[in-house]
Design a protein around this motif. Structure first.
Motif, short mmCIF file in Angstrom:
data_model
loop_
_atom_site.label_atom_id
_atom_site.label_comp_id
_atom_site.label_asym_id
_atom_site.label_seq_id
_atom_site.Cartn_x
_atom_site.Cartn_y
_atom_site.Cartn_z
N GLY A 243 0.79 -1.36 0.02
CA GLY A 243 -0.04 -0.12 0.12
C GLY A 243 0.79 1.35 0.11
N LEU A 244 1.92 1.44 0.79
CA LEU A 244 2.66 2.67 0.67
C LEU A 244 3.78 2.58 -0.56
CD1 LEU A 244 4.19 1.89 4.64
CD2 LEU A 244 2.52 3.76 3.50
N GLN A 245 3.92 1.63 -1.06
CA GLN A 245 4.74 1.47 -2.29
C GLN A 245 3.90 1.88 -3.64
OE1 GLN A 245 8.01 0.84 -2.93
NE2 GLN A 245 8.20 1.30 -0.97
N ILE A 246 2.62 1.78 -3.46
CA ILE A 246 1.97 2.38 -4.64
C ILE A 246 1.98 3.58 -4.90
CG2 ILE A 246 -0.52 2.74 -5.11
CD1 ILE A 246 0.12 -0.09 -5.26
N LEU A 294 -7.87 5.22 -2.99
CA LEU A 294 -8.42 3.97 -3.27
C LEU A 294 -7.73 2.64 -3.00
CD1 LEU A 294 -11.00 2.54 -4.34
CD2 LEU A 294 -10.03 2.72 -6.50
N VAL A 295 -6.35 2.79 -3.32
CA VAL A 295 -5.58 1.76 -3.03
C VAL A 295 -5.52 1.51 -1.46
CG1 VAL A 295 -3.20 0.74 -3.07
CG2 VAL A 295 -4.26 1.82 -5.14
N ASN A 296 -5.30 2.57 -0.73
CA ASN A 296 -5.05 2.38 0.94
C ASN A 296 -6.44 1.83 1.40
OD1 ASN A 296 -2.68 3.60 2.16
ND2 ASN A 296 -2.95 4.68 0.23
N MET A 297 -7.52 2.15 0.77
CA MET A 297 -8.75 1.72 1.31
C MET A 297 -8.76 0.31 0.96
SD MET A 297 -10.44 3.99 2.95
CE MET A 297 -12.11 2.98 2.67
#
Length: 313
Positions: A243-246, A294-297
């Motif tokens: 998630g952080l690397q997104i 959205l990715v973090n969600m």
């Protein structure tokens, strides 16, 4: 769980506004004047000034940003200064290819990183462990543009194995798969190392836990202990890292799309910024920020799937 998601949505709103404001400020320092671009090279100073007034460029920065937010809330992202088409239409044509590139990068890089990390943890201290960790460090240190240029130079140009310019079609077609191969390898290649290192570290910690020793004492096979009991419990830090690397991946997508002439949001954003196309630049920043949120969600939802304690909370 629903309460947790709603809370994350609420705290994401100021983050989104902050990102848009920073992007808005950065566009103010671009030396090109959008009014001059829109008026054309033969326009008089009076015509340029009239366009600046009509666009609200004479207003203070905070007033301009408030006006922009008001238009965004109404679904109006403005019109491109270069193509004179609606920004939402331009973005709609580029979001699909960017999503394809992200999926194609993650779909092979994440499983491969987890596999290498698991293998390194199981064979801790052996030659294979050292090789995997050395390759992971090299992958983390390798600039994405250098990796892409090497693939273009040899795989695309010298050996002519795969195309390296443009998008050949949707992913479900042969030409689409051939054209996305090199961009996806470039973008995903630098993602394997961090995932492998985090998987190894997390899995080694879980393998020393009491429940793993209990499973081994009961005679459960080592394969089942690692894959069923230990690996699932070690994936939460890995998902956090993903998630952080997104954010890094989205930044890498801008470089990758520019290198491979991939018609995505990143390439569109670069062209808009270079051309001082304010509306299109802000629209691209909005899409990239929303993608990150959205990715973090999705990461939060995966937490609940992997850890029942999160779901219970």
């Amino acid at each position: 769980m629903l309460h947790h998601i709603a809370h994350r949505l609420l705290i994401s709103i100021p983050v989104l506004i902050g990102v848009l404001f920073i992007g808005f400020l950065l566009m103010q320092v671009v030396p090109t004047d959008p009014a001059t671009v829109l008026a054309g090279p033969t326009a008089s100073a009076a015509d340029v000034e009239a366009i600046r007034q009509a666009m609200g460029l004479n207003e203070p920065v905070l007033v301009q940003f408030a006006m922009y937010l008001g238009r965004v809330l109404q679904g109006d992202l403005g019109r491109s200064l270069i193509s004179n088409s609606e920004v939402i239409v331009e973005l709609g044509n580029t979001v699909g290819p960017t999503i394809e590139l992200m999926i194609a990068s993650l779909i092979w890089a994440v499983p491969l990183g987890i596999m290498f990390g698991t293998l390194a943890a199981v064979r801790r201290g052996r030659v294979s462990d050292r090789i995997i960790m050395a390759a992971s460090v090299a992958g983390v240190s390798m600039p994405i543009f250098w990796f892409g240029l090497m693939l273009i130079q040899y795989v695309g140009f010298k050996w002519q194995l795969l195309p390296f310019q443009g998008r050949g079609g949707p992913l479900w077609t042969l030409e689409g798969l051939r054209h996305i191969a090199l961009p996806a390898i470039t973008l995903g290649g630098v993602f394997i190392g961090p995932v492998a290192r985090m998987t190894r570290t997390s899995l080694l910690e879980v393998l020393g836990s009491d429940f793993v020793r209990t499973a081994r004492a009961k005679g459960v096979s080592e394969r089942t202990v690692v894959l069923t009991h230990a690996l699932r419990n070690s994936l939460i830090p890995v998902i956090t890292l993903i998630g952080l690397q997104i954010g890094f991946l989205l930044g890498g997508a801008v470089v990758t799309e520019s290198m491979f002439a991939w018609p995505g949001v990143g390439r569109l954003a670069v062209g808009a910024i270079v051309s001082a196309d304010y509306a299109l630049s802000q629209g691209a920043i909005l899409v990239l920020a929303l993608s990150f949120i959205l990715v973090n969600m999705i990461v939060d939802v995966l937490y609940a799937v992997l850890d029942p304690r999160v779901r219970a909370g």
